[in-house]
Design an enzyme around this catalytic site. Structure first.
Site, PDB file in Angstrom:
ATOM      1  N   SER A 213       0.870  -1.183   0.000  1.00 25.87           N
ATOM      2  CA  SER A 213       0.000   0.000   0.000  1.00 25.87           C
ATOM      3  C   SER A 213       0.903   1.228   0.000  1.00 25.87           C
ATOM      4  O   SER A 213       2.094   1.125   0.340  1.00 25.87           O
ATOM      5  CB  SER A 213      -0.846  -0.013   1.285  1.00 25.87           C
ATOM      6  OG  SER A 213      -1.443   1.245   1.519  1.00 25.87           O
TER       7      SER A 213
ATOM      8  N   TYR B  82      -1.740  -1.081  10.427  1.00 29.47           N
ATOM      9  CA  TYR B  82      -1.746  -1.221   8.959  1.00 29.47           C
ATOM     10  C   TYR B  82      -0.411  -0.724   8.384  1.00 29.47           C
ATOM     11  O   TYR B  82       0.194  -1.390   7.535  1.00 29.47           O
ATOM     12  CB  TYR B  82      -2.928  -0.421   8.404  1.00 29.47           C
ATOM     13  CG  TYR B  82      -3.242  -0.654   6.945  1.00 29.47           C
ATOM     14  CD1 TYR B  82      -3.926  -1.790   6.533  1.00 29.47           C
ATOM     15  CD2 TYR B  82      -2.866   0.280   5.982  1.00 29.47           C
ATOM     16  CE1 TYR B  82      -4.234  -1.991   5.197  1.00 29.47           C
ATOM     17  CE2 TYR B  82      -3.176   0.085   4.638  1.00 29.47           C
ATOM     18  CZ  TYR B  82      -3.864  -1.048   4.254  1.00 29.47           C
ATOM     19  OH  TYR B  82      -4.168  -1.248   2.925  1.00 29.47           O
TER      20      TYR B  82
HETATM   21  N1  LIG Z   1      -8.810  -0.718  -1.363  1.00 26.09           N
HETATM   22  C1  LIG Z   1      -7.778   0.110  -1.251  1.00 26.09           C
HETATM   23  O1  LIG Z   1      -7.913   1.343  -1.376  1.00 26.09           O
HETATM   24  C2  LIG Z   1      -6.402  -0.441  -0.978  1.00 26.09           C
HETATM   25  C3  LIG Z   1      -5.324   0.433  -1.050  1.00 26.09           C
HETATM   26  C4  LIG Z   1      -4.037  -0.054  -0.812  1.00 26.09           C
HETATM   27  C5  LIG Z   1      -3.843  -1.384  -0.524  1.00 26.09           C
HETATM   28  N2  LIG Z   1      -4.905  -2.220  -0.452  1.00 26.09           N
HETATM   29  C6  LIG Z   1      -4.622  -3.613  -0.114  1.00 26.09           C
HETATM   30  O2  LIG Z   1      -5.131  -4.457  -1.127  1.00 26.09           O
HETATM   31  C7  LIG Z   1      -5.477  -5.730  -0.574  1.00 26.09           C
HETATM   32  C8  LIG Z   1      -6.892  -6.098  -0.978  1.00 26.09           C
HETATM   33  O3  LIG Z   1      -7.766  -5.112  -0.476  1.00 26.09           O
HETATM   34  P1  LIG Z   1      -9.262  -4.934  -0.978  1.00 26.09           P
HETATM   35  O4  LIG Z   1      -9.525  -3.476  -0.922  1.00 26.09           O
HETATM   36  O5  LIG Z   1      -9.477  -5.669  -2.243  1.00 26.09           O
HETATM   37  O6  LIG Z   1     -10.038  -5.625   0.246  1.00 26.09           O
HETATM   38  P2  LIG Z   1     -11.403  -6.472   0.305  1.00 26.09           P
HETATM   39  O7  LIG Z   1     -11.909  -6.255   1.699  1.00 26.09           O
HETATM   40  O8  LIG Z   1     -12.292  -6.167  -0.848  1.00 26.09           O
HETATM   41  O9  LIG Z   1     -10.885  -7.987   0.155  1.00 26.09           O
HETATM   42  C9  LIG Z   1     -10.090  -8.589   1.144  1.00 26.09           C
HETATM   43  C10 LIG Z   1      -9.958 -10.077   0.851  1.00 26.09           C
HETATM   44  O10 LIG Z   1      -9.173 -10.670   1.890  1.00 26.09           O
HETATM   45  C11 LIG Z   1      -9.867 -11.789   2.426  1.00 26.09           C
HETATM   46  N3  LIG Z   1      -9.520 -11.968   3.843  1.00 26.09           N
HETATM   47  C12 LIG Z   1      -9.591 -11.054   4.838  1.00 26.09           C
HETATM   48  N4  LIG Z   1      -9.233 -11.621   6.002  1.00 26.09           N
HETATM   49  C13 LIG Z   1      -8.917 -12.920   5.741  1.00 26.09           C
HETATM   50  C14 LIG Z   1      -8.495 -14.020   6.546  1.00 26.09           C
HETATM   51  N5  LIG Z   1      -8.323 -13.925   7.865  1.00 26.09           N
HETATM   52  N6  LIG Z   1      -8.291 -15.212   5.939  1.00 26.09           N
HETATM   53  C15 LIG Z   1      -8.503 -15.337   4.615  1.00 26.09           C
HETATM   54  N7  LIG Z   1      -8.893 -14.330   3.801  1.00 26.09           N
HETATM   55  C16 LIG Z   1      -9.105 -13.137   4.363  1.00 26.09           C
HETATM   56  C17 LIG Z   1     -11.344 -11.452   2.242  1.00 26.09           C
HETATM   57  O11 LIG Z   1     -12.156 -12.607   2.324  1.00 26.09           O
HETATM   58  C18 LIG Z   1     -11.305 -10.815   0.860  1.00 26.09           C
HETATM   59  O12 LIG Z   1     -11.287 -11.813  -0.134  1.00 26.09           O
HETATM   60  C19 LIG Z   1      -5.274  -5.591   0.943  1.00 26.09           C
HETATM   61  O13 LIG Z   1      -4.036  -6.125   1.308  1.00 26.09           O
HETATM   62  C20 LIG Z   1      -5.300  -4.091   1.158  1.00 26.09           C
HETATM   63  O14 LIG Z   1      -4.588  -3.710   2.317  1.00 26.09           O
HETATM   64  C21 LIG Z   1      -6.188  -1.786  -0.679  1.00 26.09           C
END
Ligand SMILES: NC(=O)c1ccc[n+]([C@@H]2O[C@H](COP(=O)([O-])OP(=O)(O)OC[C@H]3O[C@@H](n4cnc5c(N)ncnc54)[C@H](O)[C@@H]3O)[C@@H](O)[C@H]2O)c1
Length: 262
Positions: free
Chosen positions: A144, A157
């Site tokens: 991130s 985080y």
């Molecule tokens: N959305 C943003 O703006 C953003 C920005 C920077 C980084 N990220 C990173 O991108 C990645 C994906 O984020 P997203 O926005 O798609 O999130 P999301 O909430 O849409 O998806 C998260 C996924 O992780 C899985 N998950 C969560 N906890 C779990 C566990 N204990 N065991 C197994 N699976 C688990 C969920 O089931 C889901 O499939 C993350 O690492 C997040 O930190 C997101």
């Protein structure tokens, strides 16, 4: 070295958001995909049906909870059973919790570190021997902007995402002589369910509508005040796993509308 067949890919957290978009990009390119996330078996079966119908690739599904080492081992076992040894690992699963450091609950701290950082280590440790034996492998860690800079209320985080970049660099160095690359992607705001609670909380606190809250959240950090589409991250992962990215390793690539250029 070019692979004759597309390598199987394990993508953690691929039932939603960025992970699901990565799974779509990889499957569209012909990679067998291991889908994973906290979804029901029925939801997992639906998703597999969609992928097989749309992309004609092999796929599997696991809902192992990767907050523990045992859960990570379960996910690897499920993956090997469904697709064999994956040559590509995408550590994407992540969770968020916001609070001041002086009031941050231990439970949230441990959970964020376990899912966002330790799982990436345990899964890499499990899968690297197979990649090393094959003299080829790709690890992509979804970090991130918070792996590069900080924001208030994100102690766990930021610690996890900075740590993930450190892990990426070590894995890149240790495996540079084995055709294996390890890279981190550092998104700014991406349109997924993860950011929704933050938008809703701004709307609630300031009594403004959701669209105004969204614009405020994104514009506060990104000069280019536009959220990235999850598909853009999917295509970057595909690129990093392809032939032309064979010398990109140990990198942390921002996709952040200029957030970290300031
Ligand atoms: N959305 C943003 O703006 C953003 C920005 C920077 C980084 N990220 C990173 O991108 C990645 C994906 O984020 P997203 O926005 O798609 O999130 P999301 O909430 O849409 O998806 C998260 C996924 O992780 C899985 N998950 C969560 N906890 C779990 C566990 N204990 N065991 C197994 N699976 C688990 C969920 O089931 C889901 O499939 C993350 O690492 C997040 O930190 C997101």
């Amino acid at each position: 070295m070019q692979r004759e067949q597309q390598q199987p890919v394990l993508i953690t957290g691929s039932t939603s958001g960025i992970g699901l978009a990565i799974a779509n990009s990889m499957a569209r390119a012909g990679h067998p995909v291991m889908l994973h996330g906290l979804a029901s078996v029925e939801q997992g079966e639906d998703l597999q049906r969609q992928f097989r119908a749309e992309y004609r690739v092999d796929c599997g599904f696991s809902n192992a909870d990767i907050a523990s080492e045992a859960g990570c081992a379960q996910l690897v076992a499920d993956t090997r059973e469904a697709l064999g040894n994956p040559g590509i690992l995408v550590n994407n699963a992540g969770v968020q919790h916001t609070a001041d450091a002086h009031g941050f609950a231990a439970e949230h701290w441990h959970n964020i570190l376990a899912i966002n950082l330790s799982a990436a280590f345990f899964l890499s440790r499990e899968l690297l021997p197979g990649m090393r034996a094959a003299n080829w492998g790709r690890i992509v860690n979804i970090s991130s902007v918070h792996g590069l800079v900080a924001s208030q209320q994100k102690a766990a985080y930021c610690a996890a995402k900075h740590g993930l970049i450190g892990l990426t660099k070590v894995v890149a160095l240790e495996n540079a002589d084995r055709g294996i690359t390890a890279n981190a992607i550092c998104p700014g705001w991406v349109e997924t369910p993860l950011i929704q609670p933050q938008i809703e909380s701004i709307a609630r606190e300031q009594s403004i509508d959701i669209e105004a809250a969204r614009a405020q959240l994104i514009g506060a950090k990104q000069p280019l005040a536009q959220a990235t589409k999850p598909e853009a991250i999917g295509e970057l992962v595909l690129y990093l796993c392809g032939e032309f990215a064979s010398t990109i390793t140990g990198a942390s690539l921002p996709v952040d509308g200029g957030w970290t250029a300031q």
